[in-house]
Design a protein around this motif. Structure first.
Motif, short mmCIF file in Angstrom:
data_model
loop_
_atom_site.label_atom_id
_atom_site.label_comp_id
_atom_site.label_asym_id
_atom_site.label_seq_id
_atom_site.Cartn_x
_atom_site.Cartn_y
_atom_site.Cartn_z
N GLY A 58 0.80 -1.22 0.00
CA GLY A 58 0.00 0.00 0.00
C GLY A 58 0.84 1.27 0.00
O GLY A 58 2.06 1.24 -0.20
N SER A 59 0.18 2.38 0.27
CA SER A 59 0.84 3.68 0.22
C SER A 59 1.95 3.80 1.27
O SER A 59 3.00 4.39 1.01
CB SER A 59 -0.19 4.80 0.42
OG SER A 59 -0.90 4.61 1.65
N THR A 104 -8.21 -0.84 7.87
CA THR A 104 -6.98 -0.43 7.20
C THR A 104 -6.24 0.72 7.87
O THR A 104 -5.06 0.93 7.61
CB THR A 104 -7.28 -0.01 5.74
OG1 THR A 104 -8.16 1.14 5.76
CG2 THR A 104 -7.96 -1.13 4.98
N ASP A 128 -4.57 2.68 -2.41
CA ASP A 128 -4.49 1.52 -1.51
C ASP A 128 -5.57 0.52 -1.87
O ASP A 128 -6.76 0.79 -1.69
CB ASP A 128 -4.67 1.99 -0.06
CG ASP A 128 -3.39 2.58 0.52
OD1 ASP A 128 -2.52 1.80 0.95
OD2 ASP A 128 -3.28 3.82 0.55
#
Length: 281
Positions: A58-59, A104, A128
C-alpha cells in the motif's frame, strides 16, 4: 542406552509453556509459496528474493521505498467519502466505509504526500487496494485534483501510483465523474509544463486505466502487474476466443505500446530520481 530412546512417551510441554512465532514475522510469496521473513522482505522492497514476484503493498510501503529517509508531509489527510446516494446493498455504504477505515487505518483508498526523491521535490498520490479494492470514488478524484493543484502551485513534478479495481459502484455517476475531473486537471498540469509520471501496479483496471493511469508523460509499470479495462474472463466470454499468453500483464501491455518501460521496484527510486533530474535540467 536411554540417550537414543524416548523414555517418556507423548508431548509433555504444558500449553502455557508453548511458544509461537508472533504475528507479522513471516509472510508467504503468492507466486512461489515460499516463506519470507518480514524484515528481509522489507529490505528487499517487498519483492520475493526467490522468484522476484512483486508483492502487493500500500501507500505506506511505497512512501517508505520512494521518499528519501521515508520523510514526507501528508497532504489533504482528512478527506472522507460522503453518501450522496444513500446507497445500500447488503449493508449501508456509510457502514462499509467505517469498517474499511477501522480495518486499514486509512481514510479512503488514496493517500498523497510531498517530499524528496534522490534530493528532488516530488508530489506522490498513491492508491491503496486494501480499502474497498482501491476503488475510485469522489475522495480519490478530489485528492488527485488537489495534489495536481499543489504541484502546479509549487512547480513540483507529480507521480501517480495506481492500484485499483476501477470505479466505486456505491457512488455511481459521482465516481465516473472523477475520470473527467482528473483528466481535466492533468491537462492543466501539462499546460504548466510540469512532469507527470504514472506508475501502474498490480492491479490497475477499469475506469482508472481509462483515465489518469494512462495519461502520464511517461507510463511505467512493475513487472507482472495486471493492467487492463475489463477482466480477461469478461473479454474471453465476449469475443468467444482464447486470449494470448500473458494477456493484460505489464509485459504484454509494454509490447503493444501502452507503456514506456517496466521497472523493478528495487530500482524504482533511482530510475524516477534520474528522470526527474533530467526533466528539471
Amino acid at each position: 542406552m536411554a540417550w537414543f530412546k524416548r523414555e517418556n512417551k507423548g508431548i509433555i510441554t504444558t500449553t502455557d509453556q508453548k511458544k509461537e512465532a508472533p504475528d507479522g514475522v513471516w509472510n508467504k510469496c503468492p507466486n512461489c509459496k515460499k516463506p519470507l521473513h518480514q524484515t528481509e522482505l522489507q529490505e528487499n522492497k517487498y519483492v520475493c528474493h526467490y522468484c522476484n514476484y512483486h508483492l502487493r503493498v500500500g501507500s505506506k510501503e511505497y512512501f517508505e521505498v520512494l521518499f528519501d529517509n521515508s520523510e514526507f508531509k501528508e497532504l489533504f489527510a482528512n478527506l472522507t467519502s460522503g453518501d450522496p446516494l444513500n446507497f445500500n446493498d447488503n449493508k449501508p455504504y456509510t457502514d462499509r466505509i467505517k469498517e474499511s477505515q477501522v480495518k486499514t487505518g486509512l481514510k479512503d483508498a488514496i493517500r498523497a504526500g510531498v517530499g524528496k526523491i534522490e534530493g528532488q521535490d516530488l508530489v506522490i498520490a498513491c492508491m491503496d487496494f486494501a480499502f474497498i479494492g482501491g476503488s475510485m470514488g469522489s475522495v480519490v478524484g478530489e485528492k488527485i485534483a488537489r495534489s495536481i493543484d499543489y504541484s502546479i502551485k509549487h512547480k513540483i513534478p507529480f507521480l501517480m501510483i495506481s492500484k485499483s479495481g476501477g470505479a466505486r459502484m456505491m457512488e455511481a455517476a459521482f465516481s465516473l465523474m472523477q475520470m473527467a475531473k482528473t483528466s481535466a486537471k492533468l491537462a492543466l498540469l501539462s499546460q504548466a509544463k510540469i512532469p507527470y509520471i504514472s506508475l501502474l501496479t498490480d492491479p490497475t483496471t477499469g475506469g482508472v486505466t481509462a483515465s489518469y493511469a494512462m495519461l502520464g508523460d511517461i507510463n511505467i509499470a512493475e513487472p507482472g502487474a495486471l493492467i487492463g479495462f475489463a477482466g480477461p474472463r469478461v473479454i474471453k466470454e465476449t469475443i468467444k476466443k482464447d486470449l494470448p499468453k500473458g494477456f493484460q500483464t505489464s509485459e504484454f501491455v509494454l509490447e503493444h505500446g501502452f507503456l514506456d518501460f517496466i521497472v523493478d521496484r528495487r530500482a524504482m527510486k533511482a530510475k524516477l530520481g534520474s528522470f526527474i533530474k533530467m526533466m528539471n535540467n
